[in-house]
Motif scaffolding. Structure first.
Motif: not given
Length: 263
Positions: A42-58
């Motif tokens: 859920t944290a991964s999905d939340l970060l991708a939603r808040l920051l966008g996929p590329i910033p979240a992965v970085a």
């Protein structure tokens, strides 16, 4: 489930008095492991939603690198350092599986056997080098490196496998029930059959990932997707609080510290 030494489970060089870098396998280990898998999902999905996929992965990659650097620096198992690294592996492992599926369009039916192959390759290299896969042997830098490579592969594999079952008809609740039954199989096979402790441990370890992730997804996602619609943020927060509570208890009680074996 407990792990046992294999006959060939000995350090390559004398390491008398050396401390293990991983916890003993107790009921607390399995509880926290499942919690970290769900929280990472859920944290991964939340970060991708808040920051966008590329910033979240970085961000996830940087956090994983930092947590593993600290884990490799300490000389013995420290509960909060170890479990922080596990949480970061969970978050980044989810991102790795999602990048293949969402970013590159690789279907779960392809990525799941791909990650399984990667895990098998890690185990093969580890065993060829060390002649054991037992977590009671993690007392050298090389074995610790193999251990964390295997852990990362199990998280990516479990994420893909859990999403695969959820999208082929089981749904998230059905996946929870499926993997809850599946995780009992290696435990029973070890207890009442001839399955050795190391194989039983790693089999159950892989299954904890889709079990926890499916449970967290079921709690967080909307009714249209078969979930309880509690939301990514609240579920991530609640599972994080639970992890902190259990890890804090273990840090104080040290009930999961392995006793160094004499050489």
């Amino acid at each position: 489930m407990t792990t046992e030494h294999l006959l060939d489970d000995r350090p390559l060089v004398p390491l008398r008095g050396s401390a293990s870098k991983v916890p003993e396998v107790t009921v607390y280990f399995w509880i926290i492991k499942v919690l970290t898998t769900g929280m990472g999902e859920t944290a991964s999905d939340l970060l991708a939603r808040l920051l966008g996929p590329i910033p979240a992965v970085a961000l996830g990659g940087l956090a994983l690198t930092a947590s593993l650097a600290i884990q490799f620096t300490v000389r013995r198992y420290v509960a909060w350092i170890y479990w922080t690294a596990i949480v970061m592996v969970s978050v980044f492992g989810t991102m790795a599986a999602d990048v293949l599926h969402v970013g590159l369009g690789v279907p779960y039916v392809v990525s799941t056997p791909l990650f399984l192959t990667a895990l098998a390759a890690v185990f093969a290299l580890w065993y060829a080098s060390e002649r054991t896969l037992s977590i009671h042997s993690i007392r050298t830098r090389r074995r610790e490196t193999f251990y964390w490579a295997a852990v990362l592969a199990t998280f990516a594999l479990g994420t893909a496998a859990g999403d695969l079952t959820a999208t082929v008809g089981f749904g998230y609740l059905g996946s929870v029930l499926l993997f809850a039954v599946a995780i009992c199989v290696p435990a029973m096979a070890h207890r009442w059959s001839s399955l050795n402790a190391v194989t039983a441990f790693w089999s159950a370890y892989v299954i904890t990932r889709p079990l926890g992730a499916s449970l967290a997804d079921w709690m967080a996602l909307g009714h249209s997707r078969g979930g309880l619609a509690l939301g990514l943020g609240p579920v991530t927060f609640a599972w994080t609080v639970a992890i902190v509570g259990f890890v804090g208890y273990l840090a104080v009680s040290q009930r999961d510290r392995q006793v160094a074996a004499a050489v």
